[in-house]
Design an enzyme around this catalytic site. Structure first.
Site, PDB file in Angstrom:
ATOM      1  N   SER A 550       0.850  -1.185   0.000  1.00 33.47           N
ATOM      2  CA  SER A 550       0.000   0.000   0.000  1.00 33.47           C
ATOM      3  C   SER A 550       0.889   1.239   0.000  1.00 33.47           C
ATOM      4  O   SER A 550       1.684   1.409  -0.920  1.00 33.47           O
ATOM      5  CB  SER A 550      -0.944  -0.042   1.197  1.00 33.47           C
ATOM      6  OG  SER A 550      -2.019   0.841   1.021  1.00 33.47           O
ATOM      7  N   ASP A 643      -8.441  -5.280  -5.744  1.00 31.10           N
ATOM      8  CA  ASP A 643      -8.037  -4.130  -4.949  1.00 31.10           C
ATOM      9  C   ASP A 643      -8.573  -2.893  -5.653  1.00 31.10           C
ATOM     10  O   ASP A 643      -8.021  -2.451  -6.657  1.00 31.10           O
ATOM     11  CB  ASP A 643      -6.511  -4.063  -4.832  1.00 31.10           C
ATOM     12  CG  ASP A 643      -6.053  -2.911  -3.947  1.00 31.10           C
ATOM     13  OD1 ASP A 643      -6.917  -2.151  -3.465  1.00 31.10           O
ATOM     14  OD2 ASP A 643      -4.839  -2.782  -3.735  1.00 31.10           O
ATOM     15  N   HIS A 675      -7.105  -5.978  -1.424  1.00 28.70           N
ATOM     16  CA  HIS A 675      -5.961  -5.230  -0.905  1.00 28.70           C
ATOM     17  C   HIS A 675      -5.116  -6.118   0.003  1.00 28.70           C
ATOM     18  O   HIS A 675      -3.987  -5.778   0.333  1.00 28.70           O
ATOM     19  CB  HIS A 675      -6.465  -4.001  -0.136  1.00 28.70           C
ATOM     20  CG  HIS A 675      -5.467  -2.906   0.015  1.00 28.70           C
ATOM     21  ND1 HIS A 675      -4.887  -2.251  -1.050  1.00 28.70           N
ATOM     22  CD2 HIS A 675      -4.923  -2.322   1.126  1.00 28.70           C
ATOM     23  CE1 HIS A 675      -4.048  -1.331  -0.613  1.00 28.70           C
ATOM     24  NE2 HIS A 675      -4.042  -1.356   0.703  1.00 28.70           N
TER      25      HIS A 675
END
Length: 700
Positions: A550, A643, A675
């Site tokens: 991320s 995601d 994610h």
């Protein structure tokens, strides 16, 4: 790009929601660890505790433990019961479907969800009864204090506008979607349904679903996706009111705002009032006092800032007077509980690298720390003078602990032991706390995790861990993806700094990252790496890699473009290998592909086309794709199709850039993950790839 263990656990439970009772339950595996090494396979053999509930008299704890069958690529959770002072646990269910949302009816009767049912069980006879059944299923429920009703979470379908619906007439097999507004997908799901809260009376142990009332009854979601669950609403002690969390926005407005509020619904009059109107950020997770005269909740001040401080707000419901018990406290709270006499409130606080229990005196405003030690307390339930907590550390997964409300610096008393037989066979890497001076003279907490079977006469490769969020604390967390002990078991030092932007170190430290992704936070990474290379002689400074997901994935891409002409390292390269998971690569691309627009508007400053804004110029100038011409280091890219926070094209673009630059590179793509990586075999492949990639470049 927040992550949460609770959300990961909920996603894993969903993997088994469609199993039938004909399937065999998944049992706890028999595991023998011959060399003491903690591997991904050993990690996945551990039981995962995700939910628990303390009995009304405080003597017992009901909890769930989930086990995985790697061959079936499935898992399921069962219910267990243990005394609150520890001892041998009793298994209550043995089914192929997961039980979840454990609730006590009385000291001898429990309730819980399984599939599309709410069930009850007599603990003496172990006999089950169906309390409620719903075609769309239940995401959780709460029982009224008077036991005469319950409130549950289920979903309703999102209806197409009439002018769009007519286009689908006679096309029952089409897969097309038509949207004319934002927030048509969120995190990992297309928004085809939304959660809402339903009230149902109980008669003779059965829910009267023919008398159900949808207390939201609108196009608004409650609880809020993707994190919200039963913690986002609560009954009043007299069972006449329901306080709940809701962001009464849809589409474009929802995508640009974090302004949720606390609403109180009167069951008798069916009237609703907003008690937090005028507070512009997140207001969530309301909890009534025991006397019913007050209500407390978590509150953020600023709209659009999802990482603002979570304040502890308390309101007198008669006078409307509202106070902030954290006004002079620089840290946020979660998991609020009231003391029996309503004079104090207990909460979990992200504090200097750990999640700990604090108490806040409503009258004197005194604040006291209860728990202390190398751990994260992830949830608490207060019962009289006893606090039951779920607790993890870098060295152990979620386990039940107990504390006393009178503690001041306690490490807690361990209650459950369902993983002890496996953990006793492994040798975990030592965890050390180091405070490192940054380039601007600040002190930064950095965790150093030593390799499995560490020998001071040898040298080892090391990995810099780059945290996501970006406003997440590098705490004593335990995860089935970024697991420091798995990395240690593979023979690596881990350098895990709480760089600029991590909460738990005051608001100034937290907020220095917004609008400055390429600034001090990146210098913090480099400082931590150099400190470890200079001060730990067992780290081979020429075998250091870096990894992250991320915002951590973005960090890897940015570091890849600034990994040259570094003094003190061969070839001027501080890092000799990279791995980026679900990271932002092209800020302009990312801005138009993500769904929660408030995030990019706050952290980047707004849309990239507003070039008259100096903040925009600064933010977008740090987009990693602008520095690909400087890439010179092997890189592995991982991304997942579902995601919707940072879409898969970001990873593909980064990988393609590396390939076209003739940089040694690898692309791991999951067409069915989000994610996070939740499916067992996908996770095992993720870990094997992780170790293989770094072994290739840092060991061979």
């Amino acid at each position: 790009m927040k992550k949460t263990l609770l959300f990961m656990a909920a996603g894993l439970l969903c993997l088994t929601a469609c199993q039938t009772q004909k399937e065999k339950p998944i049992e706890k595996p028999e595991v023998t660890v011959t060399d003491g090494r903690f591997t991904p396979e050993v990690m996945w053999s551990l039981g995962v505790m995700s939910e628990y509930s303390v009995s009304p008299d405080g003597s017992q704890v009901l909890y769930t433990v989930r086990y995985t069958d790697m061959e079936q690529n499935k898992n399921n959770a069962d219910l267990y019961l243990i005394l609150s002072n520890g001892g041998e646990a009793k298994r209550l269910t043995t089914t192929a479907q997961s039980e979840f949302c454990p609730v006590w009816f009385d000291d001898n009767t429990i309730m819980y969800c399984r599939g599309n049912q709410i069930l009850s069980m007599n603990l003496t006879t172990k006999r089950e009864s169906v309390v409620a059944e719903c075609e769309r299923g239940f995401e959780g429920f709460k029982l009224a204090p008077d036991h005469n009703s319950l409130v549950y979470i289920s979903t309703i379908p999102v209806k197409r506008p009439g002018h769009i619906e007519k286009l689908f007439e006679g096309l029952d097999k089409t897969t097309g979607r038509i949207n004319e507004d934002l927030m048509y997908r969120h995190w990992d799901n297309w928004v085809d349904e939304i959660p809402q809260i339903f009230y149902a009376p109980l008669e003779n142990g059965k829910a009267k679903l023919d008398k159900v009332v949808n207390i939201i009854d609108s196009t608004f979601e409650s609880p809020m996706r993707p994190w919200g669950g039963t913690e986002q609403y609560n009954y009043s002690p007299d069972s006449k009111l329901i306080a709940y969390t809701c962001r009464k926005k849809t589409g474009y407005d929802y995508a640009h705002s974090t302004n949720s509020d606390i609403y109180i619904y009167n069951i008798e009059t069916k009237e609703t009032r907003n008690i937090s109107e005028g507070i512009m950020g997140y207001d969530q997770n309301p909890v009534f006092s025991h006397d019913g005269n007050m209500i407390a909740w978590e509150s953020m001040e600023r709209d659009g800032y999802e990482s603002d401080k979570l304040r502890l707000m308390v309101m007198n419901l008669d006078s409307g007077e509202m106070i902030d018990l954290t006004e002079d406290f620089d840290y946020g709270v979660s998991g609020i509980n009231w003391s029996d006499d309503d004079r104090e409130l207990y909460a979990v606080v992200m504090y200097r690298g750990m999640n700990d229990i604090f108490t806040f005196n409503r009258e004197t405003r005194a604040i006291r720390q209860i728990s202390h030690g190398y751990h994260d307390v992830n949830g608490i339930q207060v019962n009289g003078d006893n606090i039951i907590a779920t607790q993890v550390s870098i060295q152990y997964p979620a386990t039940l602990y107990s504390y006393s409300t009178t503690d001041t610096a306690a490490e807690g008393t361990k209650i459950s032991s369902f993983n002890d037989d496996i953990l006793s066979q492994v040798r975990m890497g030592e965890v050390r706390e180091e405070w490192i001076q940054t380039v601007d003279g600040q002190e930064m907490l950095t965790w150093i995790i030593y390799p499995y079977d560490y020998d001071s006469t040898k040298t080892y490769p090391a990995l810099l861990f780059c945290e996501g969020g970006p406003q997440n604390m590098v705490s004593q967390f335990w995860s089935t993806r970024w697991n420091f002990e798995v990395m240690s078991g593979a023979g690596y030092f881990i350098i895990a700094p709480n760089r600029r932007g991590c909460p738990g170190f005051g608001m100034e430290w937290l907020e220095e990252i917004s609008g400055d992704y390429g600034g001090l936070c990146m210098q913090d990474y480099m400082t931590a790496t150099d400190w470890a290379a200079d001060n730990i002689p067992q780290i081979d400074r020429e075998r250091i890699g870096a990894c992250g997901a991320s915002f951590g994935g973005y960090s890897i891409y940015w570091l890849a473009g600034h990994n040259y002409d570094v003094k003190g390292y061969n070839e001027g390269r501080r890092f000799k290998a990279f791995l980026a998971h679900n990271g932002m690569f092209n800020f302009e691309q990312q801005y138009l592909e993500t769904e929660e627009m408030w995030f990019d508007n706050w952290d980047l400053g707004g849309p990239y086309w507003d070039w008259n804004n100096p903040q925009i110029k600064k933010s977008y100038a740090n987009s990693p794709h602008l520095f690909v011409d400087k890439w010179n280091t092997p890189i592995c890219v991982i991304h997942s199709e579902f995601d919707f926070r940072i879409v898969a094209s970001e990873g593909m673009a980064a990988y393609n850039a590396a390939q076209m630059r003739h940089i040694p590179s690898r692309y791991l793509y999951f067409p069915d993950e989000t994610h996070w990586v939740l499916r067992p075999q996908n996770s095992l492949l993720w870990h094997r790839n992780f170790i293989d990639w770094f072994d290739q470049w840092l060991k061979n």
